[in-house]
Write a protein that holds these residues in place. Structure first.
Motif, PDB file in Angstrom:
ATOM      1  N   VAL A  75      12.985  -4.996  13.373  1.00 46.67           N
ATOM      2  CA  VAL A  75      12.541  -5.077  12.025  1.00 46.67           C
ATOM      3  C   VAL A  75      12.155  -3.660  11.585  1.00 46.67           C
ATOM      4  CG1 VAL A  75      10.766  -5.733  10.344  1.00 46.67           C
ATOM      5  CG2 VAL A  75      11.540  -7.088  12.104  1.00 46.67           C
ATOM      6  N   ALA A  76      12.786  -3.136  10.457  1.00 46.92           N
ATOM      7  CA  ALA A  76      12.613  -1.742   9.870  1.00 46.92           C
ATOM      8  C   ALA A  76      11.624  -1.621   8.696  1.00 46.92           C
ATOM      9  CB  ALA A  76      13.910  -1.200   9.280  1.00 46.92           C
ATOM     10  N   ASP A  77      10.689  -0.763   8.605  1.00 51.81           N
ATOM     11  CA  ASP A  77       9.854  -0.957   7.591  1.00 51.81           C
ATOM     12  C   ASP A  77      10.256  -0.790   6.218  1.00 51.81           C
ATOM     13  OD1 ASP A  77       7.214  -1.052   8.765  1.00 51.81           O
ATOM     14  OD2 ASP A  77       6.951   0.796   9.202  1.00 51.81           O
ATOM     15  N   PHE A  78       9.638  -1.117   5.100  1.00 56.86           N
ATOM     16  CA  PHE A  78      10.045  -0.871   3.776  1.00 56.86           C
ATOM     17  C   PHE A  78      10.225   0.730   3.763  1.00 56.86           C
ATOM     18  CE2 PHE A  78       7.737  -5.041   3.499  1.00 56.86           C
ATOM     19  CZ  PHE A  78       8.847  -5.572   2.846  1.00 56.86           C
ATOM     20  N   GLY A  79      11.445   0.913   3.243  1.00 54.76           N
ATOM     21  CA  GLY A  79      11.724   2.482   2.787  1.00 54.76           C
ATOM     22  C   GLY A  79      12.389   3.327   3.926  1.00 54.76           C
ATOM     23  N   PHE A  80      12.271   2.556   5.197  1.00 59.74           N
ATOM     24  CA  PHE A  80      12.944   3.267   6.144  1.00 59.74           C
ATOM     25  C   PHE A  80      14.247   3.904   5.932  1.00 59.74           C
ATOM     26  CE2 PHE A  80      15.084   3.403  10.166  1.00 59.74           C
ATOM     27  CZ  PHE A  80      14.385   4.303  10.920  1.00 59.74           C
ATOM     28  N   ASP A  81      15.189   3.223   5.306  1.00 52.19           N
ATOM     29  CA  ASP A  81      16.518   3.550   5.027  1.00 52.19           C
ATOM     30  C   ASP A  81      16.921   3.842   3.778  1.00 52.19           C
ATOM     31  OD1 ASP A  81      17.409   3.243   7.809  1.00 52.19           O
ATOM     32  OD2 ASP A  81      17.441   1.080   7.252  1.00 52.19           O
ATOM     33  N   ALA A 125       0.831  -1.156  -0.021  1.00 52.18           N
ATOM     34  CA  ALA A 125       0.058  -0.093  -0.054  1.00 52.18           C
ATOM     35  C   ALA A 125       0.926   1.329   0.061  1.00 52.18           C
ATOM     36  CB  ALA A 125      -1.032   0.132   1.232  1.00 52.18           C
ATOM     37  N   ARG A 126       0.349   2.443  -0.499  1.00 61.63           N
ATOM     38  CA  ARG A 126       1.327   3.649  -0.615  1.00 61.63           C
ATOM     39  C   ARG A 126       1.612   4.089   0.661  1.00 61.63           C
ATOM     40  NH1 ARG A 126       2.893   5.480  -5.206  1.00 61.63           N
ATOM     41  NH2 ARG A 126       1.842   5.016  -7.033  1.00 61.63           N
ATOM     42  N   ASN A 127       0.711   3.759   1.797  1.00 57.73           N
ATOM     43  CA  ASN A 127       1.139   4.433   2.940  1.00 57.73           C
ATOM     44  C   ASN A 127       1.404   3.296   3.939  1.00 57.73           C
ATOM     45  OD1 ASN A 127      -1.654   3.207   2.957  1.00 57.73           O
ATOM     46  ND2 ASN A 127      -2.611   4.940   3.867  1.00 57.73           N
ATOM     47  N   TYR A 128       2.136   2.275   3.302  1.00 60.81           N
ATOM     48  CA  TYR A 128       2.589   1.065   4.310  1.00 60.81           C
ATOM     49  C   TYR A 128       3.210   1.444   5.621  1.00 60.81           C
ATOM     50  CZ  TYR A 128       4.831  -3.287   5.881  1.00 60.81           C
ATOM     51  OH  TYR A 128       5.208  -4.298   6.352  1.00 60.81           O
ATOM     52  N   LEU A 129       2.832   1.065   6.773  1.00 59.42           N
ATOM     53  CA  LEU A 129       3.194   1.417   8.156  1.00 59.42           C
ATOM     54  C   LEU A 129       2.803  -0.012   8.989  1.00 59.42           C
ATOM     55  CD1 LEU A 129       4.485   3.364   9.999  1.00 59.42           C
ATOM     56  CD2 LEU A 129       2.342   4.292  10.383  1.00 59.42           C
ATOM     57  N   SER A 130       4.023  -0.703   9.363  1.00 57.47           N
ATOM     58  CA  SER A 130       3.652  -1.635  10.295  1.00 57.47           C
ATOM     59  C   SER A 130       3.706  -1.056  11.692  1.00 57.47           C
ATOM     60  CB  SER A 130       4.719  -2.719   9.998  1.00 57.47           C
ATOM     61  OG  SER A 130       4.535  -3.693  11.102  1.00 57.47           O
ATOM     62  N   ASP A 131       2.718  -1.469  12.453  1.00 60.38           N
ATOM     63  CA  ASP A 131       2.475  -1.095  13.730  1.00 60.38           C
ATOM     64  C   ASP A 131       2.793  -2.216  14.660  1.00 60.38           C
ATOM     65  OD1 ASP A 131      -0.222  -2.113  13.554  1.00 60.38           O
ATOM     66  OD2 ASP A 131      -0.777  -0.084  13.020  1.00 60.38           O
ATOM     67  N   THR A 132       3.002  -3.436  14.008  1.00 59.84           N
ATOM     68  CA  THR A 132       3.034  -4.673  14.975  1.00 59.84           C
ATOM     69  C   THR A 132       4.540  -5.343  14.560  1.00 59.84           C
ATOM     70  OG1 THR A 132       1.837  -5.968  13.404  1.00 59.84           O
ATOM     71  CG2 THR A 132       0.633  -4.769  14.958  1.00 59.84           C
ATOM     72  N   LYS A 133       5.123  -4.758  13.788  1.00 57.16           N
ATOM     73  CA  LYS A 133       6.449  -5.521  13.398  1.00 57.16           C
ATOM     74  C   LYS A 133       7.359  -5.938  14.627  1.00 57.16           C
ATOM     75  CE  LYS A 133       8.859  -1.032  12.395  1.00 57.16           C
ATOM     76  NZ  LYS A 133       7.535  -0.210  12.813  1.00 57.16           N
ATOM     77  N   PRO A 134       7.984  -6.990  14.505  1.00 54.99           N
ATOM     78  CA  PRO A 134       8.858  -7.379  15.770  1.00 54.99           C
ATOM     79  C   PRO A 134       9.962  -6.385  16.032  1.00 54.99           C
ATOM     80  CG  PRO A 134       8.360  -9.349  14.074  1.00 54.99           C
ATOM     81  CD  PRO A 134       7.951  -8.013  13.465  1.00 54.99           C
ATOM     82  N   ALA A 135      10.539  -6.473  17.078  1.00 60.03           N
ATOM     83  CA  ALA A 135      11.419  -5.691  17.466  1.00 60.03           C
ATOM     84  C   ALA A 135      12.869  -6.028  16.639  1.00 60.03           C
ATOM     85  CB  ALA A 135      11.947  -5.929  18.882  1.00 60.03           C
TER      86      ALA A 135
END
Length: 578
Positions: free
Chosen positions: A159-165, A147-157
């Protein structure tokens, strides 16, 4: 003409897959307001798929259930009260949203939970319940886009979201998760008009490439404008140059996502648009997953027959969609304008050497419903084609929920309009299927007489498939070449298709008449080479015993020819014995 004969790799049971669109399966709400909200039109839940439902599917002959739409995706429904970020409706398709616009790979769709805060546990309970009823679980893995506004609020410790870096100043970088259009904002298609209030514009700068390989800032309404293309190390604007070493960031993140779901007991992944992701990724990640979870299967949605072999042998997939091959050929026959010889060309040209790896179907969430006016207009017109789909080879066969009761979508449900498909974008009830659900008794208590007839055909077909040694494990032999072109009396090879399936234990002859208007009094020849493969004495008489509703027993027949009367739009099946 040389006959190719499939040799099964191993005597594994034939997969019978039942695709459930989870949001719709258990929904008993009958409001069906176009663009209706969750509260207006209702939504099926994980808990609706109870043991009665699963037991009924098991008894029906199903081995695997593909739960579609499990992972959290973008939606116009507001879940901010549960800590889930709100989606801008300008980049969501439908009130409920597309299940292929993933918003959080580490969460499940809150729509599907009775207790939203306990949603993952409810899904885990469904997995356990499914397994207890002797069924295996398949879910979607959507690797090509998010999704355009991908944002995981439950990702494991850790783990970086897609696009974070990502370095957003570059169109492409090997370790970026997305592709960018530097210096340009995204332009939403002007003809996007959400059916809810838009309180603020959607702003994306720089624009990211759109999911269906649109590498510019202004996708169209028919593009997957609500999604963003993921970067697997292929520089599409530089002659598709590949950068696979060191292993790209997206590969590593996707491996962890597969580990996450497999650890929950998922038995298989249906991989969305697998051919839009490089086969080198699949050839790396599938063995990685199998090191930890050796029994997990992978099914590729793929539409390019020229790539079939590479995605099996290099990409390591277990099974591939056979849409462009068998589905398209059978659909033309069902609609009355096809040629039965196309079936021969399918296995010869596209999948002849690995037909046991092809997933056969006549319905899924992407295709028109058989009973709709966009397809056959009558569910029973597909019976011979469904027989072929289920018995042509040892590979899997799939049904889409409601196919077995003749679901016929009519009218505009929401985003997709009136298109002969069951909506995947909106909250909806499926009236014909609700007749089988019968207020969650799952006993068909409200089915009409015609619906019962349709469902009985499918029940009989799956029983036949599951009990037939030749269908589950056997070799295949195409009989068109010895019967076409006037070689057999009154054999219309444009409309009649015949073939053999056989093992040491069982020999079966199939004759299908796809003609919607004409019955035939015809003969079917079986060549000496086929009889020798089946170890049938060509000089001794044979008995042809009818199966699957055919009560004929033809005795003292020479094995190389059988004379039959076959009705229009029908089939005959005989077991051959000496």
């Amino acid at each position: 003409m040389t006959q190719l004969k499939e040799v099964p790799e191993s005597a594994t049971d034939k997969l019978v897959i039942y695709q459930i669109y989870t949001r719709l399966f258990g929904n008993t709400n009958t409001t069906n307001k176009t663009n209706g909200s969750l509260s207006e039109n209702g939504c099926g839940k994980f808990n609706d798929i109870n043991s009665k439902a699963l037991e009924a599917l098991k008894q029906f002959g199903i081995s695997h259930v593909w739960f579609t739409g499990i992972i959290e995706h973008a939606t116009m429904t507001d879940y901010t009260a549960y800590g889930i970020a709100k989606d801008n409706p300008l980049v969501v398709k439908g009130i409920a949203g597309s299940p292929y616009a993933i918003k959080d790979y580490y969460d499940v769709d809150p729509d599907l939970a009775e207790d939203v805060e306990n949603r993952m546990q409810e899904f885990e309970n469904l997995i356990e319940r499914t397994h207890k009823n002797g069924l295996k679980v398949i879910i979607d893995f959507v690797p090509n886009h998010v999704a355009r506004n991908y944002l995981s609020d439950t990702k494991p410790a850790g783990v970086a979201d897609f696009g974070f870096d990502d370095d957003k100043t570059l169109h492409f970088a090997a370790d970026n998760n997305f592709y960018y259009i530097p210096g340009q904002p995204l332009s939403i298609p002007s003809d996007v008009h959400p059916p809810v209030e838009v309180t603020e514009p959607y702003y994306e700068y720089p624009a990211k490439a759109t999911g269906n390989d649109v590498f510019w800032a202004n996708p169209g309404i028919n593009d997957w404008f609500e999604t963003v293309k993921l970067n697997y190390g292929v520089d599409y604007l530089n002659h598709r140059a590949t950068h696979f070493s060191p292993i790209p960031s997206t590969w590593l993140k996707m491996r962890e996502i597969l580990f996450f779901w497999a650890a929950k007991g998922i038995d298989g992944f249906r991989c969305d648009m697998a051919e839009m992701v490089p086969k080198e990724f699949w050839g790396w990640v599938i063995p990685e997953v199998r090191q930890r979870f050796p029994e997990v299967i992978f099914i590729a949605e793929i539409y390019n027959p020229g790539a079939y072999g590479s995605y099996i042998f290099e990409g390591k997939f277990d099974y591939l969609y056979d849409k462009v091959g068998l589905y398209d050929s059978l659909r033309r026959l069902i609609e009355g304008h096809g040629n039965a010889n196309d079936i021969t060309r399918v296995w010869q040209q596209e999948s002849g050497h690995f037909s046991n790896r092809m997933l056969r179907f006549l319905e899924n969430h992407d295709e028109h419903r058989i009973a709709s006016r966009f397809f056959a207009g009558n569910a029973s017109r597909a019976f011979p084609a469904m027989l072929v789909s289920a018995t042509l080879h040892t590979g899997p066969v799939m049904l889409y929920f409601g196919q077995e009761v003749g679901v016929n979508p009519q009218g505009q449900e929401g985003f997709s309009g009136d298109d002969g498909r069951t909506t995947i974008f909106d909250y909806w009830g499926v009236p014909e299927f609700q007749n089988w659900v019968n207020n969650h008794k799952y006993d068909g208590g409200w089915l009409s007489a015609e619906q019962k007839k349709i469902r009985q055909f499918y029940a009989n077909l799956l029983k036949f498939v599951n009990e037939s040694d030749a269908v589950k494990y056997g070799h295949f032999y195409d009989l068109q070449y010895v019967n076409s072109g006037g070689l057999s009396h009154n054999y219309n090879d444009n409309k009649i298709f015949s073939y053999l399936r056989f093992t040491d234990k069982q020999k079966i002859l199939f004759i299908c008449n796809f003609d919607l208007e004409n019955s035939y009094s015809t003969s079917v020849n079986i060549p000496q080479g086929a009889l020798e493969m089946m170890q049938i004495d060509t000089n001794s008489h044979c008995t042809f015993t009818g199966l699957f509703g055919n009560d004929q027993v033809l005795q003292n027949v020479m094995p190389y020819r059988i004379d039959v009367e076959i009705e229009k739009n029908s089939f005959l099946i005989y077991e051959m014995t000496q």
